[in-house]
Design an enzyme around this catalytic site. Sequence first.
Site, mmCIF file in Angstrom:
data_model
loop_
_atom_site.group_PDB
_atom_site.id
_atom_site.type_symbol
_atom_site.label_atom_id
_atom_site.label_comp_id
_atom_site.label_asym_id
_atom_site.label_seq_id
_atom_site.Cartn_x
_atom_site.Cartn_y
_atom_site.Cartn_z
ATOM 1 N N HIS A 306 0.860 -1.191 0.000
ATOM 2 C CA HIS A 306 0.000 0.000 0.000
ATOM 3 C C HIS A 306 0.893 1.238 0.000
ATOM 4 O O HIS A 306 1.947 1.242 0.614
ATOM 5 C CB HIS A 306 -0.892 0.015 1.250
ATOM 6 C CG HIS A 306 -2.073 0.906 1.125
ATOM 7 N ND1 HIS A 306 -2.008 2.253 1.355
ATOM 8 C CD2 HIS A 306 -3.344 0.650 0.757
ATOM 9 C CE1 HIS A 306 -3.196 2.793 1.161
ATOM 10 N NE2 HIS A 306 -4.026 1.840 0.786
ATOM 11 N N ASP A 364 -7.889 -5.492 -0.045
ATOM 12 C CA ASP A 364 -8.334 -6.322 -1.171
ATOM 13 C C ASP A 364 -7.940 -7.782 -1.031
ATOM 14 O O ASP A 364 -8.331 -8.612 -1.843
ATOM 15 C CB ASP A 364 -7.745 -5.756 -2.468
ATOM 16 C CG ASP A 364 -8.318 -4.380 -2.752
ATOM 17 O OD1 ASP A 364 -7.532 -3.416 -2.860
ATOM 18 O OD2 ASP A 364 -9.555 -4.265 -2.793
HETATM 19 C C1 SDX Z 1 -6.271 0.026 -2.840
HETATM 20 O O1 SDX Z 1 -4.527 4.552 -2.035
HETATM 21 C C2 SDX Z 1 -5.425 3.924 -1.407
HETATM 22 O O2 SDX Z 1 -5.796 4.296 -0.297
HETATM 23 C C3 SDX Z 1 -6.019 2.716 -2.138
HETATM 24 C C4 SDX Z 1 -7.002 1.879 -1.346
HETATM 25 C C5 SDX Z 1 -8.284 2.643 -1.057
HETATM 26 O O3 SDX Z 1 -8.984 2.248 -0.102
HETATM 27 O O4 SDX Z 1 -8.630 3.564 -1.872
HETATM 28 O O5 SDX Z 1 -6.415 1.458 -0.123
HETATM 29 C C6 SDX Z 1 -7.420 0.648 -2.131
HETATM 30 O O6 SDX Z 1 -6.019 0.364 -3.976
HETATM 31 C C7 SDX Z 1 -5.392 -0.939 -2.078
HETATM 32 C C8 SDX Z 1 -4.142 -1.385 -2.916
HETATM 33 C C9 SDX Z 1 -4.630 -2.481 -3.891
HETATM 34 N N1 SDX Z 1 -3.572 -2.819 -4.839
HETATM 35 C C10 SDX Z 1 -2.939 -4.007 -4.795
HETATM 36 O O7 SDX Z 1 -3.101 -4.835 -3.902
HETATM 37 C C11 SDX Z 1 -2.008 -4.253 -5.975
HETATM 38 C C12 SDX Z 1 -0.669 -4.807 -5.471
HETATM 39 N N2 SDX Z 1 0.010 -3.745 -4.740
HETATM 40 C C13 SDX Z 1 0.988 -2.949 -5.479
HETATM 41 O O8 SDX Z 1 0.659 -2.740 -6.821
HETATM 42 C C14 SDX Z 1 1.466 -1.734 -4.691
HETATM 43 O O9 SDX Z 1 1.729 -2.159 -3.423
HETATM 44 C C15 SDX Z 1 0.588 -0.501 -4.619
HETATM 45 C C16 SDX Z 1 0.170 -0.019 -5.951
HETATM 46 C C17 SDX Z 1 -0.609 -0.784 -3.792
HETATM 47 C C18 SDX Z 1 1.405 0.602 -3.915
HETATM 48 O O10 SDX Z 1 2.426 0.897 -4.772
HETATM 49 P P1 SDX Z 1 3.500 2.045 -4.392
HETATM 50 O O11 SDX Z 1 3.164 2.750 -3.141
HETATM 51 O O12 SDX Z 1 3.687 2.882 -5.611
HETATM 52 O O13 SDX Z 1 4.757 1.223 -4.027
HETATM 53 P P2 SDX Z 1 5.786 0.760 -5.078
HETATM 54 O O14 SDX Z 1 5.080 0.208 -6.283
HETATM 55 O O15 SDX Z 1 6.768 1.850 -5.281
HETATM 56 O O16 SDX Z 1 6.427 -0.466 -4.297
HETATM 57 C C19 SDX Z 1 7.463 -0.232 -3.375
HETATM 58 C C20 SDX Z 1 8.343 -1.466 -3.513
HETATM 59 C C21 SDX Z 1 8.718 -1.762 -4.961
HETATM 60 O O17 SDX Z 1 9.976 -2.411 -4.939
HETATM 61 P P3 SDX Z 1 11.274 -1.493 -5.315
HETATM 62 O O18 SDX Z 1 11.002 -0.915 -6.706
HETATM 63 O O19 SDX Z 1 11.351 -0.423 -4.256
HETATM 64 O O20 SDX Z 1 12.416 -2.478 -5.307
HETATM 65 O O21 SDX Z 1 7.594 -2.621 -3.054
HETATM 66 C C22 SDX Z 1 7.425 -3.521 -4.146
HETATM 67 C C23 SDX Z 1 7.686 -2.762 -5.437
HETATM 68 O O22 SDX Z 1 8.200 -3.636 -6.432
HETATM 69 N N3 SDX Z 1 6.028 -3.962 -4.084
HETATM 70 C C24 SDX Z 1 5.616 -5.207 -4.260
HETATM 71 C C25 SDX Z 1 4.224 -5.155 -4.073
HETATM 72 N N4 SDX Z 1 3.847 -3.909 -3.814
HETATM 73 C C26 SDX Z 1 4.967 -3.165 -3.834
HETATM 74 N N5 SDX Z 1 6.286 -6.352 -4.554
HETATM 75 C C27 SDX Z 1 5.519 -7.460 -4.667
HETATM 76 N N6 SDX Z 1 4.176 -7.499 -4.493
HETATM 77 C C28 SDX Z 1 3.495 -6.366 -4.202
HETATM 78 N N7 SDX Z 1 2.166 -6.402 -4.022
#
Ligand code: SDX
Length: 429
Positions: A306, A364
């Site tokens: 998140h 989720d």
């Molecule tokens: C919702 O914003 C909100 O409040 C949203 C929400 C709401 O109520 O409105 O809470 C609802 O959207 C919840 C989130 C649902 N999405 C997912 O579950 C999809 C999987 N999660 C990721 O796509 C990700 O965690 C996000 C999109 C949720 C957050 O992404 P960020 O904050 O942009 O973080 P990032 O992509 O920069 O990740 C940071 C690091 C990265 O590694 P590095 O590049 O630093 O090496 O963490 C890794 C990412 O690769 N990472 C993951 C991961 N999520 C982040 N690695 C593996 N699996 C994951 N799920």
Amino acid sequence: MVAKTATLTVGDKSVELPVRAGTIGPDVVDIGALYGKTGMFTYDPGFTSTASCESKITYIDGDEGVLLYRGYPIDQLAEHGDFLETCYLLLYGELPTAAQKADFDYRITRHTMIHEQMARFFQGFRRDAHPMAVMVASVGALSAFYHDSTDITDPHQRMVASMRMIAKMPTLAAMAFKYNIGQPFMFPKNDLDYTSNFLRMCFGVPCEEYKVNPVLARALDRIFILHADHEQNASTSTVRLAGSSGANPFACVAAGIACLWGPAHGGANEAALKMLSEIGSVENIPKFIAKAKDKNDPFRLMGFGHRVYKNYDPRAKIMQRTAHEVLSELGIKDDPLLDVAVELERIALHDEYFVEKKLYPNIDFYSGITLKAMGFPVSMFTVLFALARTVGWIAQWSEMIEDPHQKIGRPRQLFTGAKPRDYVSISKR
Ligand code: SDX
């Protein structure tokens, strides 16, 4: 109190910027005057360090895993109240008295029907259209049927449009579902509460009386509370930006639904369940954990991570409890997807990659298991998220419209394209 300032120095230039404090949470550096004073913009494409607005509605502490709606902790609201009480709280800022609640319920109940011509609107879709496509279109189309509540400068019309959307989302969502499965639309019934009405419109048929299961109705109502609002997430920011141009609220909420559809946002509940199904068994989990950690593999664990929560999403805890409650009520002893989810969570929470990146289950992760057990197809999961989030979008939109300092949102950019150059005729290229 001495006003705090921040000093920004670039080369031989220094500029003092005011620092503003909220009631709780991080202070902000007000950079409104930065461009005028320095000729420079700030740069923050994902808004990771940017507050886009001032708000009094929802507060999140991502490090502590705290979520407050108008100051009330989400677990207390989910435990003691119902969804329409949360709607009232988000819209008006205070918990309703018994009389206010009864009046609010009455007003919402009497807006649940949609214009009869809208039913024909659905006939234009293929039966296998994704229900989210139907929702984007039908909510936007509400502005074609309810012209008497599209003048955003009129507080009465804003209130009527707000009531209409909160009331009609379940009806439209149920119609999208019924159309998808080829069953007749069910009309809302005024003697049912909001969530029971929705369940009947989804799973009832004209051939027999539908008996609402109170345990399932209570569980789904709680799920709606958990999804109601969440500060300035992507879809809420979309609604605010659309609304800042003066677009009508129906069109703004349709834009929010479109943004929520993405798998990185509200579409994650559908993607998370598909992922659990793809993993299939506990034995396959290590392979998928490795994929999630592989920099060269775009795969991510859906339902994990998140932008704000760097601790456990408080909603996920309640969702997990609700999943067990619903499966138990339905007599589902061993759901392989739940087994995979619980083991996947256990492994991930002990894996140094997830610990170091502070990746925890989000709302989720468990919602799909619960909704599937209730009988909803995967394609309806994000529709239910949109149904619940409509009140949050509307509360945030209203707060923006009522802000006397509100202006159209218009970010700038860092331009790295071609420098000025003269046109070259085609014969010389
Ligand atoms: C919702 O914003 C909100 O409040 C949203 C929400 C709401 O109520 O409105 O809470 C609802 O959207 C919840 C989130 C649902 N999405 C997912 O579950 C999809 C999987 N999660 C990721 O796509 C990700 O965690 C996000 C999109 C949720 C957050 O992404 P960020 O904050 O942009 O973080 P990032 O992509 O920069 O990740 C940071 C690091 C990265 O590694 P590095 O590049 O630093 O090496 O963490 C890794 C990412 O690769 N990472 C993951 C991961 N999520 C982040 N690695 C593996 N699996 C994951 N799920």
